[in-house]
Write a protein that holds these residues in place. Structure first.
Motif, PDB file in Angstrom:
ATOM      1  N   ASN A 329       0.804  -1.227   0.000  1.00  0.00           N
ATOM      2  CA  ASN A 329       0.000   0.000   0.000  1.00  0.00           C
ATOM      3  C   ASN A 329       0.837   1.276   0.000  1.00  0.00           C
ATOM      4  N   THR A 330       2.168   1.131  -0.150  1.00  0.00           N
ATOM      5  CA  THR A 330       3.036   2.303  -0.108  1.00  0.00           C
ATOM      6  C   THR A 330       3.449   2.684  -1.530  1.00  0.00           C
ATOM      7  N   VAL A 504      -1.909   6.368 -11.971  1.00  0.00           N
ATOM      8  CA  VAL A 504      -0.567   5.786 -12.083  1.00  0.00           C
ATOM      9  C   VAL A 504       0.149   5.956 -10.750  1.00  0.00           C
ATOM     10  N   ASP A 505       0.693   4.851 -10.213  1.00  0.00           N
ATOM     11  CA  ASP A 505       1.421   4.866  -8.938  1.00  0.00           C
ATOM     12  C   ASP A 505       2.766   4.166  -9.107  1.00  0.00           C
ATOM     13  N   SER A 506       3.760   4.613  -8.336  1.00  0.00           N
ATOM     14  CA  SER A 506       5.097   4.036  -8.402  1.00  0.00           C
ATOM     15  C   SER A 506       5.624   3.725  -7.010  1.00  0.00           C
ATOM     16  N   VAL A 507       6.494   2.719  -6.951  1.00  0.00           N
ATOM     17  CA  VAL A 507       7.197   2.415  -5.712  1.00  0.00           C
ATOM     18  C   VAL A 507       8.601   1.964  -6.078  1.00  0.00           C
ATOM     19  N   ASN A 508       9.552   2.322  -5.247  1.00  0.00           N
ATOM     20  CA  ASN A 508      10.959   2.112  -5.564  1.00  0.00           C
ATOM     21  C   ASN A 508      11.636   1.217  -4.533  1.00  0.00           C
ATOM     22  N   TYR A 509      12.515   0.324  -5.022  1.00  0.00           N
ATOM     23  CA  TYR A 509      13.410  -0.417  -4.135  1.00  0.00           C
ATOM     24  C   TYR A 509      14.830   0.065  -4.407  1.00  0.00           C
TER      25      TYR A 509
END
Length: 738
Positions: A329-330, A504-509
Motif C-alpha cells: 500500500n506504499t 498511475v502509482d510508483s514504488v521504488n526499491y
C-alpha cells in the motif's frame, strides 16, 4: 502555409569566433569509393585558405565549406544530419561540404549531448538560423563590393548573383562577410524549397568506417601513452581489502600497478545526477602497461581480496521484493484522473495482469575507454562520451582544476545506448593519469563492461482495468522497480486522456546495483506491457485490436482539456498507415499478426509483426513500421535508425536475459548473453509520414513498440500470453496452431 518565415535573431545567439584552429588535415569522403579501384585521393584541406566564419562554419577562398558538428556521434547520424541542416540554409552544394567533429565548447555550443533522441529536435531552429544568417551576411558582402542594394542579390549553390548577371562565390567574399554586423532578422527557407534536407545522404564517416581508419576512442593514441586496465569489485556490495601485485609486475610490458578511488570518493556524497550513483565506493587496482595485452594479462594476475560492505543481492531477492511492493500500500501517486476505486467497484469485470522485465546491460560494440593526460598546464581528455559537459565538470571538481583547464575532445562512439551517459570511465582515466603522471588510455574488456557497468533496472508493472457494459471505465498502473528514480512511468503518454478514471502509482526499491538509462528509457519495456495489456482488453471486449486503440485515441481527441503530451490524431495516422501497409487482417492463414502503437521522444510509431510457426517455434518474418517524426532530415540515415531500433528491440525482447547472484552478474560475454543474430532478423519495412512539422526524435522511438507487436502475434499463433522478457525463455509450445 507561408513561403517565408521571419525569425527575430539575437546577435548574442549567433556566435562569431576566431578561436577555432584553421587548417588541419581533413579527409574528403566519397561514399562507397573505398570499394572502387579508382578512388580519388583525399583533399588536403590544410592547403586551402580558410576563414572562420563562426563557431560552426569555415569557408575557404576556393568555396569549400567545413561544418563543425557539435554533438557526440553515437551512431545516430547527427554528424551527417546536423551539418545537412546548416548546409541547406547556407545554400551550398553538399559535395563541397566537409564535416569535422567539434570538441566540447560550452561558450559556442549548447546541449552537446547524445541522449533522449533530442539532438535534432533541440538544434533544428538554431542550426537553420546559423546557416541562413551566414548566407545573408555573404550576400550583403557581395552587394557592398558591387555597390548595389542587397535586395538585388541572391545566392544559391554557393554562388551569389546580382541583377546585372555578375557572380561571386562564397569564397570570394568570406573575409568581408565575416566582419559584418550580424543581422537580427533572417529568412528561413520554406520546406518545399529544400535541396539537401529530405534527400538521402551517406554517413560522412563511411569511408573511414569501412576501411578501418582511426576514428573511435579505441583508435586514439599519443606518443608515450600507457594502457590502463582497471580491476573493479567482482560483486556489487564488495570493496577492496588487500591485493598482491607481484605476479602482475613480472609480466613483460607491465610498467606499474597503482590504486585509485580516493579522489572519486571525496566527492561521492555530492548529489550530482547522471554520474554519482555509478562511482564505486571501493578502491580499484590499475595495471599500467606498454600495450593492451600486457595490461589485460597484468589485471588477471592481480590477487585481490574483497570484503562485503553492503548486502549482496540476487535476482531471486528482487522478484520477492518487487512483488511484495506491488501488492503493498506504499506508493508515490503520479497521476489521478477521476476515481479508479469507484470505477472498479462498479465494474462488471476487472482485469489484472503483471509484466516483468530483467536487468539488461548495454553492450555497445566498443567497450568503455578514454584517454587522459593530466599535466600542470591542462587536463587533456579524448574519447567516446555522451555527456561531455557533465564529464568536464566532474573532472574539474575531482581534480580541483578550473573548468578552463579541462580540454575534452569527442571521438566517434561504437555504440552507447545510454551507457556512455555515465562518465565513470572518464573519471577513472583522469584519476589514473593524475596519479601516474603520464598520458594513459583506460581500456575496458567486454567482461568489464558486462559485469561492472550500468544496467536497465529490473521492473514489474501491474495493470488493472475495469469493464462495464462493454466499455473500459477505469485504468490503474502500478510500477515497482529496482532504483526506479529514473524509470517512473511518464503519465502524459497514451492512454492518458482516453480513459476517464486513470491512475498511475510508483514504488521504488533502492539497490546498490548501478542502474541507469537504457535505450528508450522507461518506454523500452513499458510499451510492451501496456500494448500487450490492450490486446487482452480487446479480446475481452470482442473488439479488433487496432479498432480498440483507434477508439481510445478518438476519445483522447474529444478531450482537449486533458493533460497529455501526444497528439491523438498523429498516433491514429501511424496506426492506420501501419495497418494498411501490413494488410492487417488479410494475410495468409499461417501468418499471425500482432500490433502495437506508441508515442515516445515526441514521435509516433505503430508496428505490426508477422509471425509464423516453423519447427514448433515462432519466427518473426516481417515487421511493418509506420513513423511520424516530423520532417525527415536524412531519409537514408532515418531508415537505418528506424530499422535498427526495431531489430534491437526485437532481439532483446526475444533473447536478452541478465541475472545477478550474490551481487555477481551471471553473464560476462556473448557466449552466455544472447544478442539477435543476422539470421534471426526479419524483413523490416518502414514508412515515414510526410510532414512539415519540425523534426522529433528517431534514435529510440521504433524500439518500444516491437515487443508487444511480437508478443501479441505469438499469442495468436500459440494461444500463450507472454508476461515476461525474454520471450524465448518463457515460451513453451505445448500446442501449436497453424
Amino acid at each position: 502555409m507561408e513561403t517565408k518565415k521571419q525569425i527575430i535573431f539575437s546577435r548574442r545567439s549567433f556566435l562569431k569566433t576566431s578561436t577555432l584552429a584553421s587548417g588541419g588535415m581533413l579527409i574528403g569522403f566519397n561514399l562507397f569509393n573505398a570499394c572502387k579501384s579508382d578512388v580519388a585521393p583525399p583533399i588536403d584541406l590544410s592547403q586551402l585558405n580558410y576563414d572562420d566564419f563562426n563557431a560552426f562554419i569555415k569557408i575557404s577562398s576556393e568555396g569549400k565549406v567545413t561544418i563543425f558538428s557539435p554533438n557526440p556521434e553515437i551512431g545516430q547520424g547527427v554528424k551527417t544530419s546536423m551539418p545537412m541542416i546548416i548546409a541547406e540554409e547556407l545554400d551550398v552544394p553538399w559535395k563541397d561540404v566537409y564535416v569535422v567533429q567539434a570538441p566540447l565548447d560550452t561558450k559556442n555550443y549548447t546541449r552537446q549531448v547524445a541522449g533522449g533522441s533530442g539532438s535534432i529536435r533541440a538544434s533544428w531552429e538554431p542550426l537553420r538560423q546559423t546557416g541562413a544568417t551566414a548566407k545573408q551576411m555573404l550576400i550583403k558582402a557581395a552587394a557592398i563590393r558591387w555597390g548595389v542594394d542587397v535586395t538585388e542579390c541572391s545566392a544559391t549553390e554557393g554562388v551569389i548573383s546580382n541583377a546585372k548577371g555578375e557572380k561571386l562565390g562564397y569564397g570570394d567574399v568570406v573575409k568581408e562577410a565575416a566582419v559584418l554586423e550580424v543581422p537580427e532578422n533572417i529568412t528561413l527557407k520554406d520546406p518545399k524549397d529544400f535541396k539537401i534536407i529530405g534527400k538521402g545522404k551517406g554517413n560522412v564517416d563511411i569511408d573511414k568506417i569501412i576501411t578501418g581508419k582511426p576514428l573511435f576512442g579505441l583508435d586514439y593514441k599519443e606518443e608515450g601513452m600507457l594502457y590502463a586496465c582497471v580491476l573493479r569489485p567482482p560483486a556489487f556490495g564488495q570493496i577492496l581489502d588487500s591485493y598482491d601485485d607481484s605476479m602482475a609486475r613480472n609480466i613483460p610490458g607491465v610498467v606499474d600497478v597503482i590504486t585509485i578511488g580516493e579522489k572519486a570518493r571525496a566527492i561521492l556524497n555530492v548529489e550530482k545526477p547522471n554520474w554519482s550513483a555509478q562511482m564505486s565506493k571501493s578502491d580499484k587496482v590499475v595495471v599500467l602497461a606498454k600495450n593492451t595485452w600486457a595490461a589485460i594479462k597484468g589485471k588477471k594476475a592481480i590477487k585481490a581480496v574483497w570484503k562485503v560492505s553492503t548486502k549482496l543481492e540476487s535476482t531471486e531477492d528482487h522478484d520477492v521484493i518487487l512483488n511484495d511492493l506491488l501488492n503493498g500500500n506504499t506508493f508515490d501517486n503520479r497521476r489521478k484522473d477521476g476515481d479508479v476505486k469507484k470505477a472498479f467497484a462498479e465494474a462488471d469485470k476487472v482485469i489484472e495482469r503483471v509484466y516483468e522485465a530483467p536487468f539488461l546491460p548495454h553492450n555497445p560494440m566498443e567497450p568503455m575507454n578514454f584517454f587522459a593526460n593530466v599535466t600542470p598546464e591542462k587536463v587533456h581528455l579524448v574519447g567516446p562520451v555522451q555527456t561531455p559537459e557533465a564529464a568536464q565538470k566532474v573532472v574539474s571538481e575531482m581534480l580541483r582544476r578550473d573548468l578552463e583547464d579541462i580540454h575534452l575532445e569527442m571521438t566517434r562512439m561504437g555504440g552507447g545506448f545510454g551507457r556512455r551517459l555515465y562518465g565513470d570511465f572518464v573519471y577513472e582515466a583522469a584519476e589514473i593519469s593524475a596519479k601516474a603522471k603520464k598520458p594513459i588510455k583506460m581500456m575496458s574488456t567486454r567482461e568489464d563492461d558486462m559485469t561492472t557497468g550500468v544496467y536497465r533496472p529490473s521492473t514489474k508493472y501491474k495493470f488493472s482495468a475495469s469493464i462495464k457494459e462493454g466499455k473500459i471505465t477505469g485504468y490503474h498502473l502500478k510500477d515497482a522497480a529496482v532504483n526506479n528514480n529514473l524509470y517512473k512511468p511518464i503519465t502524459t503518454f497514451f492512454p492518458a486522456g482516453s480513459i476517464e478514471n486513470f491512475q498511475v502509482d510508483s514504488v521504488n526499491y533502492k539497490s546498490n546495483i548501478t542502474t541507469g538509462a537504457w535505450r528508450a528509457p522507461i518506454t523500452n519495456f513499458l510499451a510492451f506491457a501496456e500494448q500487450s495489456f490492450f490486446d487482452e482488453l480487446a479480446e475481452e471486449l470482442g473488439i479488433d485490436c487496432v479498432q480498440l486503440r483507434m477508439d481510445l485515441m478518438e476519445k483522447a481527441k474529444q478531450n482537449p482539456e486533458a493533460n497529455i503530451s501526444y497528439e491523438p490524431a498523429r498516433l491514429q495516422d501511424v496506426l492506420k498507415l501501419a495497418a494498411e501497409k501490413a494488410n492487417w487482417g488479410n494475410v495468409a492463414k499461417n501468418v499471425y499478426q500482432g500490433v502495437s502503437a506508441y508515442y515516445s521522444h515526441a514521435s509516433y510509431v505503430a508496428e505490426i509483426a508477422d509471425v509464423v510457426i516453423e519447427n514448433k517455434e515462432p519466427i518473426v518474418k516481417r515487421v511493418t513500421c509506420a513513423v511520424d517524426c516530423g520532417i525527415v532530415v536524412n531519409p537514408l540515415g532515418a531508415m537505418n535508425q528506424a530499422k535498427g531500433g526495431v531489430i534491437d528491440g526485437l532481439g532483446h525482447a526475444l533473447y536478452a536475459d541478465f541475472s545477478i547472484s550474490n551481487g555477481i552478474p551471471q553473464s560476462n560475454n556473448f557466449n552466455s548473453y544472447q544478442l539477435i543474430r543476422m539470421g534471426q532478423t526479419p524483413k523490416v519495412d518502414v514508412y515515414f509520414v510526410e510532414s512539415d512539422v519540425n523534426p522529433t526524435g528517431l534514435g529510440e522511438p521504433t524500439l518500444p513498440p516491437i515487443g508487444a507487436a511480437v508478443a501479441n502475434a505469438i499469442y495468436k499463433a500459440t494461444g500463450k500470453r507472454l508476461y515476461k522478457q525474454p520471450f524465448m525463455s518463457n515460451l513453451i509450445l505445448d500446442k501449436v496452431t497453424g
